[in-house]
Structures are given as C-alpha cells and as structure tokens.
Design a protein around this motif. Sequence first.
Motif, PDB file in Angstrom:
ATOM      1  N   ARG A   7       0.837  -1.203   0.000  1.00  0.00           N
ATOM      2  CA  ARG A   7       0.000   0.000   0.000  1.00  0.00           C
ATOM      3  C   ARG A   7       0.871   1.251   0.000  1.00  0.00           C
ATOM      4  O   ARG A   7       0.636   2.193  -0.757  1.00  0.00           O
ATOM      5  N   GLU A   8       1.893   1.264   0.849  1.00  0.00           N
ATOM      6  CA  GLU A   8       2.762   2.442   0.945  1.00  0.00           C
ATOM      7  C   GLU A   8       3.497   2.712  -0.372  1.00  0.00           C
ATOM      8  O   GLU A   8       3.734   3.854  -0.719  1.00  0.00           O
ATOM      9  N   LEU A   9       3.855   1.656  -1.076  1.00  0.00           N
ATOM     10  CA  LEU A   9       4.617   1.808  -2.313  1.00  0.00           C
ATOM     11  C   LEU A   9       3.728   1.973  -3.543  1.00  0.00           C
ATOM     12  O   LEU A   9       4.233   2.244  -4.634  1.00  0.00           O
ATOM     13  N   SER A  10       2.416   1.822  -3.376  1.00  0.00           N
ATOM     14  CA  SER A  10       1.531   1.851  -4.541  1.00  0.00           C
ATOM     15  C   SER A  10       1.415   3.228  -5.180  1.00  0.00           C
ATOM     16  O   SER A  10       1.005   3.335  -6.329  1.00  0.00           O
ATOM     17  N   SER A  11       1.794   4.277  -4.482  1.00  0.00           N
ATOM     18  CA  SER A  11       1.719   5.609  -5.088  1.00  0.00           C
ATOM     19  C   SER A  11       3.081   6.140  -5.510  1.00  0.00           C
ATOM     20  O   SER A  11       3.171   7.233  -6.033  1.00  0.00           O
ATOM     21  N   GLY A  12       4.136   5.337  -5.295  1.00  0.00           N
ATOM     22  CA  GLY A  12       5.460   5.760  -5.744  1.00  0.00           C
ATOM     23  C   GLY A  12       6.556   5.226  -4.845  1.00  0.00           C
ATOM     24  O   GLY A  12       6.285   4.636  -3.794  1.00  0.00           O
ATOM     25  N   VAL A  48      -6.084  -5.945  -5.620  1.00  0.00           N
ATOM     26  CA  VAL A  48      -6.240  -6.603  -4.318  1.00  0.00           C
ATOM     27  C   VAL A  48      -6.401  -5.539  -3.234  1.00  0.00           C
ATOM     28  O   VAL A  48      -7.277  -5.640  -2.367  1.00  0.00           O
ATOM     29  N   LEU A  49      -5.549  -4.508  -3.275  1.00  0.00           N
ATOM     30  CA  LEU A  49      -5.671  -3.408  -2.313  1.00  0.00           C
ATOM     31  C   LEU A  49      -7.015  -2.705  -2.452  1.00  0.00           C
ATOM     32  O   LEU A  49      -7.653  -2.368  -1.455  1.00  0.00           O
ATOM     33  N   ASP A  50      -7.436  -2.487  -3.708  1.00  0.00           N
ATOM     34  CA  ASP A  50      -8.732  -1.848  -3.939  1.00  0.00           C
ATOM     35  C   ASP A  50      -9.866  -2.678  -3.340  1.00  0.00           C
ATOM     36  O   ASP A  50     -10.748  -2.147  -2.672  1.00  0.00           O
ATOM     37  N   ALA A  51      -9.832  -3.994  -3.589  1.00  0.00           N
ATOM     38  CA  ALA A  51     -10.892  -4.874  -3.061  1.00  0.00           C
ATOM     39  C   ALA A  51     -10.886  -4.878  -1.535  1.00  0.00           C
ATOM     40  O   ALA A  51     -11.954  -4.822  -0.902  1.00  0.00           O
ATOM     41  N   LEU A  52      -9.707  -4.936  -0.927  1.00  0.00           N
ATOM     42  CA  LEU A  52      -9.633  -4.889   0.531  1.00  0.00           C
ATOM     43  C   LEU A  52     -10.132  -3.552   1.065  1.00  0.00           C
ATOM     44  O   LEU A  52     -10.796  -3.493   2.112  1.00  0.00           O
ATOM     45  N   ARG A  84      -2.724   8.446   8.624  1.00  0.00           N
ATOM     46  CA  ARG A  84      -1.930   9.205   7.677  1.00  0.00           C
ATOM     47  C   ARG A  84      -2.859   9.562   6.529  1.00  0.00           C
ATOM     48  O   ARG A  84      -3.620   8.708   6.052  1.00  0.00           O
ATOM     49  N   ALA A  85      -2.822  10.791   6.095  1.00  0.00           N
ATOM     50  CA  ALA A  85      -3.749  11.253   5.059  1.00  0.00           C
ATOM     51  C   ALA A  85      -3.649  10.421   3.783  1.00  0.00           C
ATOM     52  O   ALA A  85      -4.666  10.140   3.149  1.00  0.00           O
ATOM     53  N   HIS A  86      -2.450   9.998   3.421  1.00  0.00           N
ATOM     54  CA  HIS A  86      -2.326   9.240   2.169  1.00  0.00           C
ATOM     55  C   HIS A  86      -2.949   7.855   2.257  1.00  0.00           C
ATOM     56  O   HIS A  86      -3.209   7.224   1.240  1.00  0.00           O
ATOM     57  N   TRP A  87      -3.244   7.367   3.467  1.00  0.00           N
ATOM     58  CA  TRP A  87      -3.949   6.096   3.607  1.00  0.00           C
ATOM     59  C   TRP A  87      -5.375   6.199   3.077  1.00  0.00           C
ATOM     60  O   TRP A  87      -6.027   5.193   2.825  1.00  0.00           O
TER      61      TRP A  87
END
Length: 193
Positions: free
Chosen positions: A29-34, A92-96, A114-117
């Motif tokens: 999740r943390e790495l999914s935006s960069g 998978v992250l989207d479904a969860l 954290r706001a980015h969560w």
Amino acid sequence: MPHRSYDHYCAVSRALDVVGDRWSLLLIRELSSGPRRYSDLFADLPGISTDILAARLKDLERDGILTRQRVGPRSSMVLYELTPAGTALRPVLDALSVWGTPLLNRRRSTDAVRAHWLALPLGRAIAQHISSGTVTVRVGDTVFHVVADRAGSVSHHDGPALAPDLDLDLDLDTAIAVASGDLPLTAAASGFE
C-alpha cells in the motif's frame, strides 16, 4: 529466515505465501503511489519494528514484488519501488479497501492515521463523479493525485498532478468522512456536483 509456505496447491495459498505475512500488504500500500525510502516507510507504518520492516522488504524483494535501488550522490539513498508484479496487486488493495471501508466506523483514540492512507477510498469517491481525468488532492500537508479513466481504472500517485482537471482541498476530518462514506464528496468540495 526460511521461506514459509502453506503447502497447498491453490492459487490463493500461493499468493498468501508471498504477501500474506503481517505488514506485507501495508508495505505494498505504501509503495503503490510511488517509491519510498526506508525511513519514510518506517515513519508511515506506526507499530512496525525495524527488524520486521527490513525482513519484509527483503522477502518482497526476493519474491519480485519490489526493487531496492541506490540513488543520489554516491548512491547513499536507497529507494524501494514496486515491480510490475507488485503493481499488479493494486486490485487486491482496492478490493480490501472496498471491503474494509464499512469497518472504519468511528476512529479510535489509539488509531494512527496518515492522510495518504485515504487515497484508495477518496479515489473511488472521485471516480464516481468524473468519468475520466486527474484530480490533485490536498489533505493538510499531504498531496497526491488521483487518475481515473473511462475504463473504470483509478490510481493514485505522490505529489500534485502537472495539469489537474480539478483540485480538492480537504482537512483531515472531512477527508475521513468522505473516505468512510459518512459525507458525500459533493458536500465536501465544489466541482463534484
């Protein structure tokens, strides 16, 4: 540490052999935006120990989910970034996230935030109101952008968009209310009518 396995000849089992350890999906999740530095990952995963973080990063690198590369002057900085196999875990992250959003309920005093969560549920809320486009989202000091396309794909990325179609500025409580479904996006921001 030896590689653990459920030893089930099952696609779900094999997937969990790779990403089923505690913290693994949250690292993804943390790495999914960069890309992120080790210190950023540690700061944005309250409760993880440095030993567990290092072990999970090593395991995910070994399994082809992320890469580790040295960058900068004299290659002193290390960045972790998802590989295509890691990026393929986005659904998978989207479904969860969809499944877990009703579980958010009221925020507990012990909950870290954290706001980015909030990027996944905010991205879904944005995509419900624009058929395609890019929206820069600011939640306090956190800035990311959401990209929606006509095929229904939604992604989020670090930093502002170069040429956003819309800008969304929310305080943390409003962002949480929109992300949890307690407040419609149309009530929180103009431009999403």
